[in-house]
Design an enzyme around this catalytic site. Structure first.
Site, PDB file in Angstrom:
ATOM      1  N   PRO A  66      34.365  40.120  28.273  1.00  0.00           N
ATOM      2  CA  PRO A  66      34.075  38.836  28.914  1.00  0.00           C
ATOM      3  C   PRO A  66      34.909  38.708  30.183  1.00  0.00           C
ATOM      4  O   PRO A  66      36.066  39.144  30.220  1.00  0.00           O
ATOM      5  CB  PRO A  66      34.473  37.802  27.857  1.00  0.00           C
ATOM      6  CG  PRO A  66      35.352  38.519  26.898  1.00  0.00           C
ATOM      7  CD  PRO A  66      35.016  39.968  26.981  1.00  0.00           C
ATOM      8  N   HIS A  67      34.295  38.168  31.223  1.00  0.00           N
ATOM      9  CA  HIS A  67      34.990  38.062  32.502  1.00  0.00           C
ATOM     10  C   HIS A  67      34.444  36.888  33.303  1.00  0.00           C
ATOM     11  O   HIS A  67      33.324  36.443  33.080  1.00  0.00           O
ATOM     12  CB  HIS A  67      34.861  39.363  33.294  1.00  0.00           C
ATOM     13  CG  HIS A  67      33.439  39.777  33.527  1.00  0.00           C
ATOM     14  ND1 HIS A  67      32.710  40.448  32.571  1.00  0.00           N
ATOM     15  CD2 HIS A  67      32.614  39.609  34.569  1.00  0.00           C
ATOM     16  CE1 HIS A  67      31.492  40.679  33.032  1.00  0.00           C
ATOM     17  NE2 HIS A  67      31.405  40.177  34.242  1.00  0.00           N
ATOM     18  N   ALA A  68      35.277  36.421  34.213  1.00  0.00           N
ATOM     19  CA  ALA A  68      34.867  35.317  35.078  1.00  0.00           C
ATOM     20  C   ALA A  68      35.775  35.277  36.288  1.00  0.00           C
ATOM     21  O   ALA A  68      36.914  35.735  36.251  1.00  0.00           O
ATOM     22  CB  ALA A  68      34.943  33.997  34.317  1.00  0.00           C
TER      23      ALA A  68
END
Length: 154
Positions: A66-68
Site C-alpha cells: 500500500p502506498h500514497a
C-alpha cells in the site's frame, strides 16, 4: 536513490500485527505512520483508501505494498508489517496477504516514488527472502534481512 535502511528503521518493523480485514490493516498502518510523521492518521488512511480504490496494491504471493503521496509529509516513510494471520487484500492472484510494505511519499516526490515502489516490489519478489521474513521472530533481524538484501541487489 532511496535508502531502504532509512525508509524502514527497526522500530518500523511490526511483527504479527493482528487484523481481520484490509481496512483494519490500513488503519493500523495509518496510526503507526501518524505517530512517526505527525501527519493525522485519518489523512493517511484516506490517502491509502483512495489509492486502493484505483486498484489493489496486493501484488500476489501474499505481498501487498500500500502506498500514497501525502501533501503534509516531509520525507519518505516506510513500514514493514507481517500479519499474524493473512487477510484478504483483493490481491491480483486472489490469495490472502501476510507481508505488507507501506510506502508514504511527499506529494512532490515525482519519479522517486515510482522508483522506490519498483525497488520494494523487486525485493519482495524474492521467495527466499519472503520465507525468511515470514519465519523470523526478531524485529532487528527482519530489518537486517530487508536492508541486507536490498543493499546486495543494488
Amino acid at each position: 536513490m532511496i535508502d531502504l535502511g532509512t525508509l524502514v528503521t527497526p522500530d518500523r518493523v511490526l511483527l504479527d500485527l493482528k487484523a481481520t480485514s484490509k481496512r483494519q490493516v490500513l488503519r493500523s498502518l495509518a496510526q503507526a505512520a501518524a505517530r512517526v510523521t505527525g501527519v493525522d492518521a485519518e489523512v493517511i488512511l484516506e490517502a491509502l483508501l483512495q489509492r486502493e480504490r484505483l486498484g489493489t496494491t496486493g501484488l500476489g504471493g501474499g505481498i501487498a505494498i500500500p502506498h500514497a503521496r501525502i501533501r503534509e509529509l516531509g520525507n519518505f516513510t516506510g513500514f514493514f508489517v507481517r500479519l499474524a494471520k493473512p487477510v484478504d487484500f483483493e490481491a491480483i492472484d486472489g490469495e490472502p496477504v501476510d507481508l505488507v510494505f507501506l510506502l508514504l511519499a511527499p506529494e512532490g516526490a515525482g519519479t522517486d516514488h515510482l522508483k522506490a515502489l519498483a525497488r520494494i516490489a523487486r525485493l519482495l519478489r524474492d521467495e527466499e527472502l519472503c520465507e525468511a521474513l515470514r519465519h523470523c521472530e526478531d524485529r532487528a533481524r527482519v530489518h537486517a534481512i530487508l536492508v541486507g538484501r536490498a543493499e546486495a541487489s543494488r
